[in-house]
Structure formats: structure tokens, C-alpha cells
Motif scaffolding. Structure first.
Motif, mmCIF file in Angstrom:
data_model
loop_
_atom_site.group_PDB
_atom_site.id
_atom_site.type_symbol
_atom_site.label_atom_id
_atom_site.label_comp_id
_atom_site.label_asym_id
_atom_site.label_seq_id
_atom_site.Cartn_x
_atom_site.Cartn_y
_atom_site.Cartn_z
ATOM 1 N N TRP A 1 0.831 -1.282 0.007
ATOM 2 C CA TRP A 1 -0.071 0.003 0.072
ATOM 3 C C TRP A 1 0.799 1.185 -0.072
ATOM 4 C CZ3 TRP A 1 -5.378 -0.412 0.564
ATOM 5 C CH2 TRP A 1 -6.045 -1.380 0.792
ATOM 6 N N GLY A 2 0.284 2.346 -0.570
ATOM 7 C CA GLY A 2 1.089 3.444 -0.472
ATOM 8 C C GLY A 2 0.170 4.934 -0.605
ATOM 9 N N TRP A 3 0.723 5.925 -0.364
ATOM 10 C CA TRP A 3 0.333 7.362 -0.635
ATOM 11 C C TRP A 3 1.258 8.018 -1.258
ATOM 12 C CZ3 TRP A 3 -4.590 8.492 0.943
ATOM 13 C CH2 TRP A 3 -5.129 7.659 1.804
ATOM 14 N N PHE A 4 0.690 8.560 -2.370
ATOM 15 C CA PHE A 4 1.358 9.539 -3.224
ATOM 16 C C PHE A 4 0.600 10.760 -3.134
ATOM 17 C CE2 PHE A 4 3.944 6.568 -5.694
ATOM 18 C CZ PHE A 4 3.665 5.084 -5.087
ATOM 19 N N GLU B 284 0.941 15.320 10.458
ATOM 20 C CA GLU B 284 1.283 16.314 11.583
ATOM 21 C C GLU B 284 2.156 17.533 11.034
ATOM 22 O OE1 GLU B 284 -0.187 15.846 14.341
ATOM 23 O OE2 GLU B 284 -0.776 13.606 14.275
ATOM 24 N N ARG B 285 2.049 18.551 11.756
ATOM 25 C CA ARG B 285 3.014 19.824 11.268
ATOM 26 C C ARG B 285 2.953 20.120 9.915
ATOM 27 N NH1 ARG B 285 6.085 16.530 14.493
ATOM 28 N NH2 ARG B 285 7.570 16.160 13.280
ATOM 29 N N LEU B 286 1.798 20.005 9.546
ATOM 30 C CA LEU B 286 1.696 20.322 7.878
ATOM 31 C C LEU B 286 2.420 21.496 7.518
ATOM 32 C CD1 LEU B 286 -1.977 18.793 7.559
ATOM 33 C CD2 LEU B 286 0.132 18.207 6.321
ATOM 34 N N LYS B 287 2.803 21.563 6.252
ATOM 35 C CA LYS B 287 3.348 22.884 5.641
ATOM 36 C C LYS B 287 2.815 22.908 4.404
ATOM 37 C CE LYS B 287 8.070 21.225 7.176
ATOM 38 N NZ LYS B 287 9.379 20.967 6.950
ATOM 39 N N PRO B 288 2.696 24.278 4.021
ATOM 40 C CA PRO B 288 2.396 24.703 2.840
ATOM 41 C C PRO B 288 2.685 23.945 1.544
ATOM 42 C CG PRO B 288 2.732 26.776 4.081
ATOM 43 C CD PRO B 288 3.158 25.602 4.739
ATOM 44 N N GLU B 289 3.812 23.451 1.584
ATOM 45 C CA GLU B 289 4.586 22.510 0.638
ATOM 46 C C GLU B 289 3.882 21.252 0.637
ATOM 47 O OE1 GLU B 289 6.340 24.314 2.777
ATOM 48 O OE2 GLU B 289 8.069 23.334 3.145
ATOM 49 N N ASP B 290 3.023 20.934 1.535
ATOM 50 C CA ASP B 290 2.288 19.416 1.573
ATOM 51 C C ASP B 290 1.013 19.726 0.682
ATOM 52 O OD1 ASP B 290 3.283 19.177 4.913
ATOM 53 O OD2 ASP B 290 4.025 18.283 3.125
ATOM 54 N N THR B 291 0.817 20.952 0.431
ATOM 55 C CA THR B 291 -0.509 20.891 -0.287
ATOM 56 C C THR B 291 -0.448 20.057 -1.673
ATOM 57 O OG1 THR B 291 -0.951 23.092 0.489
ATOM 58 C CG2 THR B 291 -1.813 22.722 -1.978
ATOM 59 N N ALA B 292 -1.372 19.310 -2.157
ATOM 60 C CA ALA B 292 -1.583 18.404 -3.145
ATOM 61 C C ALA B 292 -2.869 17.567 -3.015
ATOM 62 C CB ALA B 292 -0.272 17.545 -3.117
ATOM 63 N N MET B 293 -2.785 16.921 -4.368
ATOM 64 C CA MET B 293 -3.971 15.871 -4.269
ATOM 65 C C MET B 293 -3.263 14.696 -4.032
ATOM 66 S SD MET B 293 -7.022 15.294 -5.093
ATOM 67 C CE MET B 293 -7.573 16.319 -6.585
ATOM 68 N N TYR B 294 -3.930 13.891 -2.756
ATOM 69 C CA TYR B 294 -3.088 12.727 -2.285
ATOM 70 C C TYR B 294 -4.105 11.594 -2.781
ATOM 71 C CZ TYR B 294 -0.109 15.378 0.920
ATOM 72 O OH TYR B 294 0.586 16.223 1.333
ATOM 73 N N TYR B 295 -3.137 10.743 -3.202
ATOM 74 C CA TYR B 295 -3.752 9.248 -3.940
ATOM 75 C C TYR B 295 -3.429 8.127 -3.084
ATOM 76 C CZ TYR B 295 -4.627 12.234 -7.770
ATOM 77 O OH TYR B 295 -4.791 13.288 -8.703
ATOM 78 N N CYS B 296 -4.328 7.159 -2.946
ATOM 79 C CA CYS B 296 -3.936 5.825 -2.368
ATOM 80 C C CYS B 296 -3.722 4.892 -3.478
ATOM 81 C CB CYS B 296 -5.113 5.466 -1.402
ATOM 82 S SG CYS B 296 -5.469 3.925 -0.822
ATOM 83 N N ALA B 297 -2.905 4.017 -3.173
ATOM 84 C CA ALA B 297 -2.445 3.016 -4.075
ATOM 85 C C ALA B 297 -2.423 1.743 -3.611
ATOM 86 C CB ALA B 297 -1.398 3.311 -4.929
ATOM 87 N N ALA B 298 -2.209 0.388 -4.038
ATOM 88 C CA ALA B 298 -2.210 -0.807 -3.602
ATOM 89 C C ALA B 298 -1.998 -1.626 -4.680
ATOM 90 C CB ALA B 298 -3.584 -1.366 -2.993
ATOM 91 N N ASN B 299 -1.208 -2.906 -4.188
ATOM 92 C CA ASN B 299 -0.891 -3.906 -5.295
ATOM 93 C C ASN B 299 -1.254 -5.385 -4.626
ATOM 94 O OD1 ASN B 299 0.073 -3.810 -7.890
ATOM 95 N ND2 ASN B 299 1.567 -5.239 -7.151
ATOM 96 N N PRO B 300 -1.614 -6.250 -5.452
ATOM 97 C CA PRO B 300 -1.519 -7.713 -4.777
ATOM 98 C C PRO B 300 -0.273 -8.123 -4.672
ATOM 99 C CG PRO B 300 -2.207 -7.679 -6.913
ATOM 100 C CD PRO B 300 -2.086 -6.328 -6.624
ATOM 101 N N GLY B 301 -0.224 -9.419 -3.849
ATOM 102 C CA GLY B 301 0.929 -10.116 -3.787
ATOM 103 C C GLY B 301 2.029 -9.843 -2.744
ATOM 104 N N TRP B 302 2.648 -10.796 -2.124
ATOM 105 C CA TRP B 302 3.734 -10.564 -1.338
ATOM 106 C C TRP B 302 4.704 -9.645 -1.751
ATOM 107 C CZ3 TRP B 302 8.574 -10.295 0.382
ATOM 108 C CH2 TRP B 302 8.924 -10.228 1.563
ATOM 109 N N ALA B 303 4.726 -8.282 -1.127
ATOM 110 C CA ALA B 303 5.830 -7.382 -1.640
ATOM 111 C C ALA B 303 6.225 -6.285 -0.373
ATOM 112 C CB ALA B 303 5.142 -6.635 -2.618
ATOM 113 N N ARG B 304 7.549 -6.150 -0.672
ATOM 114 C CA ARG B 304 8.044 -4.785 0.327
ATOM 115 C C ARG B 304 7.258 -3.514 0.081
ATOM 116 N NH1 ARG B 304 14.220 -3.189 0.346
ATOM 117 N NH2 ARG B 304 14.547 -2.426 2.404
ATOM 118 N N TYR B 305 7.510 -2.608 0.500
ATOM 119 C CA TYR B 305 7.144 -1.180 0.493
ATOM 120 C C TYR B 305 7.780 -0.761 -0.675
ATOM 121 C CZ TYR B 305 11.531 -0.495 2.935
ATOM 122 O OH TYR B 305 12.725 -0.312 3.350
ATOM 123 N N SER B 306 7.022 0.272 -1.227
ATOM 124 C CA SER B 306 7.702 1.175 -2.581
ATOM 125 C C SER B 306 7.215 2.565 -2.762
ATOM 126 C CB SER B 306 7.328 0.313 -3.715
ATOM 127 O OG SER B 306 7.760 0.978 -4.913
#
Length: 125
Positions: free
Chosen positions: A35-38, A84-106
Motif C-alpha cells: 500500500w502507498g500514499w502518493f 502532523e505539522r503540515l506545511k504549505p508545501e504539503d498542499t497536493a492531491m493525495y492518492y492511495c495505491a495498492a498492489n496484490p501479492g507479497w511485496a516490500r514497500y515502494s
């Protein structure tokens, strides 16, 4: 077909906090193990923010280390991003992503097959 739905975005002042959530449906959570956040800011490329892999290992992009926390609620089958401690440069569209199968983070887009529609985060100074 797996659908990912994000929620929890909004507007906040610098220094504030938000928690993003991502729910998968149908609930085939057990098959989604990476799983990831982009995020994508206007005029910029989408970048990996945080990721969690099988066995719960996590990684973060340098700009959010110590401020953001990615986690999985196995009982509710929901992915979270505590910001936490959000900054103006954190402004963005945030997306969730996922992938099946045993896997390390990415933090690479190519390693994810399912994507949500995004939730907007706006941080004002």
C-alpha cells in the motif's frame, strides 16, 4: 475490480494535522499487501509519500519523515496517513495505491496496480 476510496482531505493552517483514510472494495484486503500514499501538486509530477509492505515495513519520502505516519487497520481494512505539522508545501492531491501479492514497500508508481481518485489537501500559511 478493486476500488480504492480516499477520504479525510481538507484545508488546514500550517502546523495543523489531518488524517487521510483509504478503503478498498470489494473487501479483498487480504490480497493487497503493498500500500502507498502518493501526492501531486499543481505543475509537479506525482511523488511517493509513504508506503507499507507485507509484514508492516514502512518507508517515507525525506520531506515527510517524522511528520507523517502510514498505518493499516487490519480489523477495519483501512489504510491511513496521519499528517502532523503540515506545511504549505504539503498542499497536493493525495492518492492511495495498492498492489496484490507479497511485496516490500515502494514509493514508485510502477509498483502499484490499483489507484484511488484522490483527496485534496490544502495547507495555508
Amino acid at each position: 475490480q478493486v476500488q480504492l476510496v480516499e477520504s479525510g482531505g481538507g484545508s488546514v493552517q500550517a502546523g495543523g494535522s489531518l488524517r487521510l483514510s483509504c478503503a478498498a472494495s470489494p473487501i479483498t484486503y487480504s490480497s493487497l499487501s503493498r500500500w502507498g500514499w502518493f501526492r501531486q501538486a499543481p505543475g509537479k509530477e506525482r511523488e511517493g509519500v509513504a508506503s507499507i509492505g507485507t509484514a508492516g515495513s514502512t518507508t517515507y519520502t525525506d520531506s515527510v519523515k517524522g511528520r507523517f505516519t502510514i498505518s493499516l487497520d487490519n480489523a477495519k481494512k483501512i489504510l491511513y496517513l496521519q499528517m502532523e505539522r503540515l506545511k504549505p508545501e504539503d498542499t497536493a492531491m493525495y492518492y492511495c495505491a495498492a498492489n496484490p501479492g507479497w511485496a516490500r514497500y515502494s514509493l514508485f508508481e510502477r509498483d502499484f496496480g490499483y489507484w484511488g481518485q484522490g483527496t485534496q489537501v490544502t495547507v495555508s500559511s
